[in-house]
Design a protein around this motif. Structure first.
Motif, short mmCIF file in Angstrom:
data_model
loop_
_atom_site.label_atom_id
_atom_site.label_comp_id
_atom_site.label_asym_id
_atom_site.label_seq_id
_atom_site.Cartn_x
_atom_site.Cartn_y
_atom_site.Cartn_z
N UNK A 1 1.08 -1.38 0.05
CA UNK A 1 0.12 -0.01 0.07
C UNK A 1 0.70 1.08 0.12
N UNK A 2 2.04 1.20 0.80
CA UNK A 2 2.86 2.40 0.91
C UNK A 2 3.60 2.61 -0.38
N UNK A 3 3.80 1.73 -0.89
CA UNK A 3 4.87 1.77 -2.15
C UNK A 3 3.89 2.10 -3.58
N UNK A 4 2.73 1.50 -3.53
CA UNK A 4 1.96 1.76 -4.92
C UNK A 4 0.69 2.61 -4.91
N UNK A 5 0.21 2.97 -3.73
CA UNK A 5 -0.96 3.93 -3.61
C UNK A 5 -0.65 5.35 -3.19
N UNK A 6 -1.20 6.03 -4.05
CA UNK A 6 -0.93 7.59 -3.90
C UNK A 6 -2.27 8.07 -3.58
N UNK A 7 -2.56 9.39 -2.75
CA UNK A 7 -3.94 9.91 -2.51
C UNK A 7 -4.55 9.91 -3.57
N UNK A 8 -5.82 9.50 -3.72
CA UNK A 8 -6.88 9.37 -4.91
C UNK A 8 -6.75 8.26 -5.87
N UNK A 9 -5.44 7.28 -5.75
CA UNK A 9 -5.41 6.28 -6.42
C UNK A 9 -6.45 5.06 -6.44
N UNK A 10 -7.04 4.80 -7.75
CA UNK A 10 -8.18 3.99 -7.61
C UNK A 10 -7.60 2.49 -7.21
N UNK A 11 -8.32 2.05 -6.29
CA UNK A 11 -7.86 0.52 -5.95
C UNK A 11 -9.15 -0.26 -5.62
N UNK A 12 -9.12 -1.60 -6.08
CA UNK A 12 -10.53 -2.18 -6.21
C UNK A 12 -10.21 -3.64 -5.14
N UNK A 13 -11.29 -3.64 -4.57
CA UNK A 13 -11.00 -4.95 -3.50
C UNK A 13 -12.45 -5.49 -3.29
N UNK A 14 -12.65 -6.86 -2.64
CA UNK A 14 -13.73 -7.48 -2.53
C UNK A 14 -14.50 -6.87 -1.26
N UNK B 1 -16.74 -10.58 -12.26
CA UNK B 1 -17.37 -9.85 -13.40
C UNK B 1 -17.80 -8.52 -12.67
N UNK B 2 -18.16 -8.61 -11.51
CA UNK B 2 -18.32 -7.38 -10.87
C UNK B 2 -16.97 -6.53 -10.78
N UNK B 3 -15.85 -7.17 -10.43
CA UNK B 3 -14.20 -6.40 -10.44
C UNK B 3 -14.38 -5.82 -11.85
N UNK B 4 -14.57 -6.42 -13.06
CA UNK B 4 -14.34 -5.75 -14.46
C UNK B 4 -15.16 -4.57 -14.51
N UNK B 5 -16.21 -4.58 -13.94
CA UNK B 5 -17.08 -3.31 -14.24
C UNK B 5 -16.50 -2.24 -13.44
N UNK B 6 -15.72 -2.30 -12.47
CA UNK B 6 -15.42 -1.10 -11.97
C UNK B 6 -13.69 -0.88 -12.05
N UNK B 7 -13.07 -2.02 -12.61
CA UNK B 7 -11.56 -1.82 -13.07
C UNK B 7 -11.49 -0.81 -14.11
N UNK B 8 -10.63 0.13 -14.28
CA UNK B 8 -10.44 1.06 -15.40
C UNK B 8 -8.89 0.92 -15.84
N UNK B 9 -8.55 1.53 -17.04
CA UNK B 9 -7.18 1.37 -17.30
C UNK B 9 -6.34 2.39 -16.01
N UNK B 10 -6.88 3.31 -15.62
CA UNK B 10 -6.36 3.90 -14.31
C UNK B 10 -6.39 3.20 -13.05
N UNK B 11 -7.05 2.41 -12.85
CA UNK B 11 -6.90 1.32 -11.59
C UNK B 11 -5.30 1.21 -11.29
N UNK B 12 -5.13 1.53 -10.09
CA UNK B 12 -3.56 1.55 -9.50
C UNK B 12 -3.42 0.09 -8.82
N UNK B 13 -4.27 -0.44 -8.41
CA UNK B 13 -4.02 -1.72 -7.58
C UNK B 13 -5.41 -2.51 -7.41
N UNK B 14 -5.14 -3.96 -7.80
CA UNK B 14 -6.30 -4.89 -7.46
C UNK B 14 -5.90 -5.73 -6.19
N UNK B 15 -6.70 -6.12 -5.26
CA UNK B 15 -6.45 -7.09 -4.31
C UNK B 15 -7.22 -8.09 -4.47
N UNK B 16 -6.59 -9.44 -4.68
CA UNK B 16 -7.37 -10.85 -4.74
C UNK B 16 -6.94 -11.61 -3.77
#
Ligand SMILES: Cc1ncc(COP(=O)(O)O)c(C=O)c1O
Length: 362
Positions: A100-113, A144-159
């Motif tokens: 989180x500290x390395x890859x996430x900036x203020x306002x970065x799009x992050x996706x999780x369940x 499929x729900x993840x795919x609906x919210x992930x964009x090319x701008x998404x910084x990180x996805x937790x699986x």
């Protein structure tokens, strides 16, 4: 005037670990307490670990090897990667924090369940992420729900696969599908803390092969679960050396103790120990499935070492009532799952005690 602190902390609650056995004994005046709350290993750990720890004790006047050179080499050999693709940490907990500290900036799009390992939430929020939370589908990840919210701008996805606390898994073909969908500029953190317990033929046992094609993927593993050394705090992450190099810039210099490095080298070598653990887990899982069915309780099929079930009564009340009987489990949390709890699979004796107590409290 009050000391100022980061406003992100206002929405973060401290992590609540499974209640320790001694606390419950003391608070409730009980002699026997079983803990099935933290997905620990009911059979302890490989006997070779004890020997390694005793030997390492003689050297604790020295700092550990900050690069964990021998441990990295051993892990690399076991998993068929190069040592620069391995980064050991103080549990995978530390890695979640470092990522989180390395890859996430203020306002970065992050996706999780919605119902998954809670540290993804708190560490992302700590960094000020714009967090997109994807609801569960039948107690499992809805990719499929993840795919609906992930964009090319998404910084990180937790699986998380198998997932904690639902025990659910997604298949190899679903993993291929989501990796193909996600931009190579988005980091995918693939947490397989419960990998060793998964026996379903569709579970992606070859996840490390994905690293050849997807350099944007980090695979997190731990020795806290099947290998049984949670108390020593050791996890490791395998992935692209450049990504790990970034994380390494902010890692505490001596994050894995000298004793833990020695113990991990011993634990990881003992495949025989692991066979017994998986066998017990499978037996326990089917015993608990049967018992839940007999009691008419809904449960989620698991590929991990824990089972989520619906007690159909307030999970907090069930938790406290079981505690009084000396059985520690935990609610799974989440607004929509107020009657669901998670029990770790224990020894057969512990599983039976849990079922007996559950019947009484229900
Ligand atoms: C999915 C998942 N990831 C990571 C962890 C942290 O494990 P460790 O003990 O290696 O810090 C846990 C622990 O419960 C977990 O369930």
């Amino acid at each position: 005037m009050a000391v100022r602190y980061r406003k992100e902390l206002d929405i973060i609650s401290p992590y609540v670990p499974g209640k320790p056995i001694d606390d419950v004994k003391r608070e409730l005046g009980l002699e026997r307490v079983i803990k099935l709350a933290s997905n620990e290993n009911p059979f302890g750990f490989s006997s070779s670990v004890r020997e390694a720890v005793m030997k390492a004790l003689d050297e604790v006047n020295l700092y550990p090897d900050g690069n964990a050179t021998l441990l990295k080499a051993k892990i690399a050999e076991k998993y068929g990667v190069t040592p620069d693709m391995v980064l050991p940490t103080c549990g995978s907990d530390e890695m979640v924090d470092l990522i989180a500290k390395t890859f996430i900036d203020q306002g970065s799009e992050v996706v999780m369940a919605e119902v998954t390992f809670p540290r993804y939430f708190s560490t992302s929020m700590m960094m000020g992420a714009d967090l997109k939370i994807v609801p569960m589908k039948n107690m499992a990840y809805d990719l499929e729900g993840f795919k609906r919210v992930i964009t090319p701008e998404t910084r990180l996805v937790w699986l998380c696969n198998p997932n904690n606390p639902t025990g659910s898994f997604f298949s190899r073909s679903e993993l291929v599908d989501i990796m193909e969908f996600i931009s190579p500029e988005t980091l995918v953190v693939y947490d397989e803390a419960y990998y060793e317990f998964a026996t379903h033929p569709d579970y992606p046992k070859d996840s490390l092969d994905f690293l050849k094609k997807y350099q944007n993927m980090l695979v997190m593993k731990t020795l806290s679960k099947a290998y049984g050394i949670a108390g020593l705090r050791i996890g490791f992450t395998i992935g692209d050396a450049t990504l790990l190099g970034l994380i390494n810039r902010i890692r505490n210099p001596f994050n894995v103790t000298l004793i833990t490095q020695a113990a991990a080298m011993a634990a990881i070598d003992d495949d025989e120990f692991l066979v017994k653990i998986i066998e017990n887990n499978n037996k326990g899982k089917h015993y608990l499935y049967d018992e839940f069915e007999k009691m008419g309780l809904e449960y989620a099929k698991t590929e991990a070492n824990h089972i989520a079930f619906n007690a159909r009564k307030d999970a907090g009340v069930i938790f406290s009532d079981l505690l009084k009987k000396g059985v520690i489990i935990r609610p799974i949390g989440g607004e929509k799952y107020k009657t669901w709890l998670r029990v770790s699979i224990g020894t057969m004796e512990e599983n039976q005690e849990f079922i007996k107590a559950l019947k009484e409290v229900l």
